[in-house]
Write a protein that holds these residues in place. Structure first.
Motif, short mmCIF file in Angstrom:
data_model
loop_
_atom_site.label_atom_id
_atom_site.label_comp_id
_atom_site.label_asym_id
_atom_site.label_seq_id
_atom_site.Cartn_x
_atom_site.Cartn_y
_atom_site.Cartn_z
N ASP A 62 0.98 -1.15 0.14
CA ASP A 62 0.13 0.06 0.10
C ASP A 62 0.86 1.28 0.03
O ASP A 62 1.81 1.35 0.69
CB ASP A 62 -0.95 0.08 1.30
CG ASP A 62 -2.11 0.97 1.21
OD1 ASP A 62 -2.42 1.22 -0.06
OD2 ASP A 62 -2.75 0.98 2.23
N LEU A 64 0.66 5.99 -0.76
CA LEU A 64 0.05 7.20 -0.80
C LEU A 64 -0.61 7.11 -2.32
O LEU A 64 0.11 6.78 -2.99
CB LEU A 64 0.67 8.23 -0.61
CG LEU A 64 1.38 8.50 0.99
CD1 LEU A 64 1.94 9.81 1.22
CD2 LEU A 64 0.34 8.28 2.23
N THR A 65 -1.66 7.69 -2.40
CA THR A 65 -2.47 7.65 -3.72
C THR A 65 -1.42 8.42 -4.69
O THR A 65 -1.38 7.99 -5.94
CB THR A 65 -3.65 8.46 -3.48
OG1 THR A 65 -4.58 7.95 -2.68
CG2 THR A 65 -4.57 8.50 -4.92
N TYR A 66 -1.07 9.69 -4.50
CA TYR A 66 -0.18 10.28 -5.50
C TYR A 66 1.11 9.51 -5.64
O TYR A 66 1.99 9.77 -6.81
CB TYR A 66 0.27 11.74 -5.18
CG TYR A 66 1.63 11.80 -4.18
CD1 TYR A 66 2.72 12.19 -4.96
CD2 TYR A 66 1.91 11.48 -2.75
CE1 TYR A 66 4.12 12.20 -4.12
CE2 TYR A 66 3.01 11.64 -2.17
CZ TYR A 66 4.20 12.02 -2.64
OH TYR A 66 5.08 12.09 -2.20
N ARG A 68 1.50 6.39 -6.75
CA ARG A 68 1.30 5.33 -7.75
C ARG A 68 2.13 5.56 -8.86
O ARG A 68 1.92 6.86 -9.42
CB ARG A 68 -0.35 5.10 -7.94
CG ARG A 68 -0.87 4.47 -6.72
CD ARG A 68 -2.30 3.96 -7.28
NE ARG A 68 -3.15 4.77 -8.03
CZ ARG A 68 -4.05 5.57 -7.67
NH1 ARG A 68 -4.39 5.69 -6.42
NH2 ARG A 68 -4.64 6.64 -8.47
N ASN A 153 -1.10 9.20 -12.71
CA ASN A 153 -1.93 8.42 -11.69
C ASN A 153 -3.21 8.88 -11.77
O ASN A 153 -3.98 8.47 -11.17
CB ASN A 153 -1.26 8.10 -10.43
CG ASN A 153 -1.04 9.58 -9.61
OD1 ASN A 153 -1.67 10.62 -10.15
ND2 ASN A 153 -0.05 9.74 -8.81
N LEU A 155 -4.55 12.08 -10.83
CA LEU A 155 -4.77 13.12 -10.02
C LEU A 155 -4.54 14.42 -10.93
O LEU A 155 -3.44 15.10 -10.74
CB LEU A 155 -3.80 13.05 -8.67
CG LEU A 155 -4.06 12.20 -7.79
CD1 LEU A 155 -3.06 12.01 -6.81
CD2 LEU A 155 -5.55 11.85 -7.24
N ARG A 166 -7.62 18.16 -5.76
CA ARG A 166 -7.47 16.61 -6.11
C ARG A 166 -6.29 15.99 -5.36
O ARG A 166 -6.20 15.15 -4.77
CB ARG A 166 -7.51 16.51 -7.51
CG ARG A 166 -8.92 16.51 -8.17
CD ARG A 166 -9.03 15.44 -9.44
NE ARG A 166 -9.22 14.30 -8.92
CZ ARG A 166 -9.10 13.06 -9.86
NH1 ARG A 166 -8.91 13.50 -11.31
NH2 ARG A 166 -9.30 11.76 -9.50
N ALA A 170 -6.62 14.04 -2.07
CA ALA A 170 -6.15 12.41 -2.06
C ALA A 170 -5.48 12.25 -0.95
O ALA A 170 -5.31 11.17 -0.18
CB ALA A 170 -5.57 12.05 -3.34
N ASP A 173 -7.31 12.05 2.21
CA ASP A 173 -7.80 10.71 2.32
C ASP A 173 -7.03 9.64 2.64
O ASP A 173 -7.35 8.84 3.48
CB ASP A 173 -8.49 10.21 0.77
CG ASP A 173 -9.67 10.94 0.18
OD1 ASP A 173 -10.47 11.84 1.29
OD2 ASP A 173 -9.89 11.15 -0.67
N ASP A 174 -5.81 9.73 2.31
CA ASP A 174 -4.76 8.87 2.84
C ASP A 174 -4.46 9.02 4.40
O ASP A 174 -4.19 8.15 5.02
CB ASP A 174 -3.35 8.91 2.18
CG ASP A 174 -3.50 8.59 0.59
OD1 ASP A 174 -3.99 7.94 0.22
OD2 ASP A 174 -2.71 9.25 -0.03
N ARG A 177 -7.20 7.06 5.89
CA ARG A 177 -6.83 5.52 5.70
C ARG A 177 -5.71 5.04 6.44
O ARG A 177 -5.88 3.98 7.29
CB ARG A 177 -6.60 5.44 4.26
CG ARG A 177 -6.41 3.97 3.64
CD ARG A 177 -6.51 3.96 2.27
NE ARG A 177 -5.65 4.81 1.59
CZ ARG A 177 -4.53 4.23 1.03
NH1 ARG A 177 -3.92 3.07 1.27
NH2 ARG A 177 -3.71 5.23 0.49
#
Length: 327
Positions: A62, A64-66, A68, A153, A155, A166, A170, A173-174, A177
């Protein structure tokens, strides 16, 4: 710094990867420990070449979203930087979705210079290097794109304000999470505050390439004569956005001073005016960076004794920035 995101790989697997990428097996390998996220190896190949191999985290880990597919943006940034005349290492091979590795990798030439943070320099040399760095960053920021944000990715946004929200959304959001992420205010309050201050971002009307990680450890120097910049490395955090954001990491945890040689070097290549609106945008970018430094420990799980000073400084700096944006 040690991090859970750094891929562990056997000597045989490392040699096999080098052979797939460059047609030569590994004779010697040393892991470079200075980075924070990706595993990086300095290799001597059987054919005598010296290269640097950077590996993405394991695909099942897993992140962070950014984060990826960061190496895909880094590969693109190296090409853009070289075309713009910015000194970088030579990218020899970029492999994406390697069938054996199950991830991405980059292979670059080895730099024989000295990281800036390891060089002993007098004030005059430091000032000259900051002037030179400002010019290189201005040339990098002169590269323009078609979309704002992180296209590798998703964003992104049609406007810089949309992309920034965004990107920060994100990240928040992380933070939710990864329960236990230390933040100075509740996540909902942070979202509202950043969105409320984001109108200043509408001043940006063209996506520019931004490195966003230019601290001294990512700048290699040639110290053989008068100190000069050999290369700027680690473009993995790069995005398309506001050139003004480039000033954040070279002045991390501090303010931008008008007498900084970095600004003079930058302005010698392209215009840059620090208007009241620009200062508000700078605080938005500071907030984004400090949030990254706080939230990224969720997946990376740094050793506490090494991470604590960075976390504490990021927290106190974020508090100041949020107070200014709120005011």
């Amino acid at each position: 710094m040690d991090s859970r995101t750094k891929r562990r790989i056997s000597a045989d697997a490392l040699s096999s990867l080098a052979h797939r990428a460059l047609g030569s097996h590994v004779r010697e390998a040393v892991e470079l420990a200075d980075g924070f996220a990706n595993a990086v190896w300095k290799l001597v190949l059987d054919d005598g070449r010296h290269v640097v191999l950077k590996l993405s985290p394991p695909p099942d880990l897993d992140q962070l979203t950014y984060e990826r597919d960061l190496l895909r943006m880094e590969a693109a940034a190296y090409a853009h930087a070289a075309d713009a005349g910015v000194p970088v290492a030579n990218l020899l091979k970029a492999g994406f979705d390697d069938p054996v590795l199950g991830g991405d990798y980059l292979v670059m030439t080895v730099l024989d210079g000295t990281p800036w943070n390891q060089a002993e320099l007098d004030d005059a040399a430091q000032a000259a290097l900051r002037y030179e760095l400002g010019g290189h960053l201005a040339r990098l920021n002169g590269v323009t794109g078609d979309v704002y944000g992180y296209p590798h990715n998703g964003l992104t946004g049609a406007t810089w304000r949309e992309a920034y929200l965004r990107m920060t959304g994100a990240l928040l959001d992380d933070a939710v999470r990864y329960q236990g992420t230390p933040l100075p205010r509740p996540v909902a309050e942070l979202r509202a505050l950043l969105e409320g201050a984001s109108e200043a971002l509408d001043e940006v009307t063209t996506p520019h390439l931004v490195h966003f990680d230019v601290w001294a450890g990512n700048v290699f120097l040639d110290l053989n004569a008068a100190p000069s910049i050999q290369a700027i490395i680690d473009h993995e955090r790069a995005f398309w956005g506001d050139p003004l954001a480039e000033l954040i990491t070279p002045t991390i945890f501090n303010e931008i001073e008008e007498d900084d040689p970095l600004l003079a070097g930058y302005r010698a290549v392209r215009p840059l005016e620090l208007t009241p609106g620009a200062h508000r945008r700078l605080d938005l970018y500071r907030a984004y960076l400090y949030l990254i430094l706080l939230v990224e420990n969720g997946p990376r799980q740094y050793p506490e004794e090494e991470y604590a000073p960075l976390r504490d400084r990021a927290m106190s700096s974020l508090v100041k920035v949020l107070d200014r944006l709120d005011g």
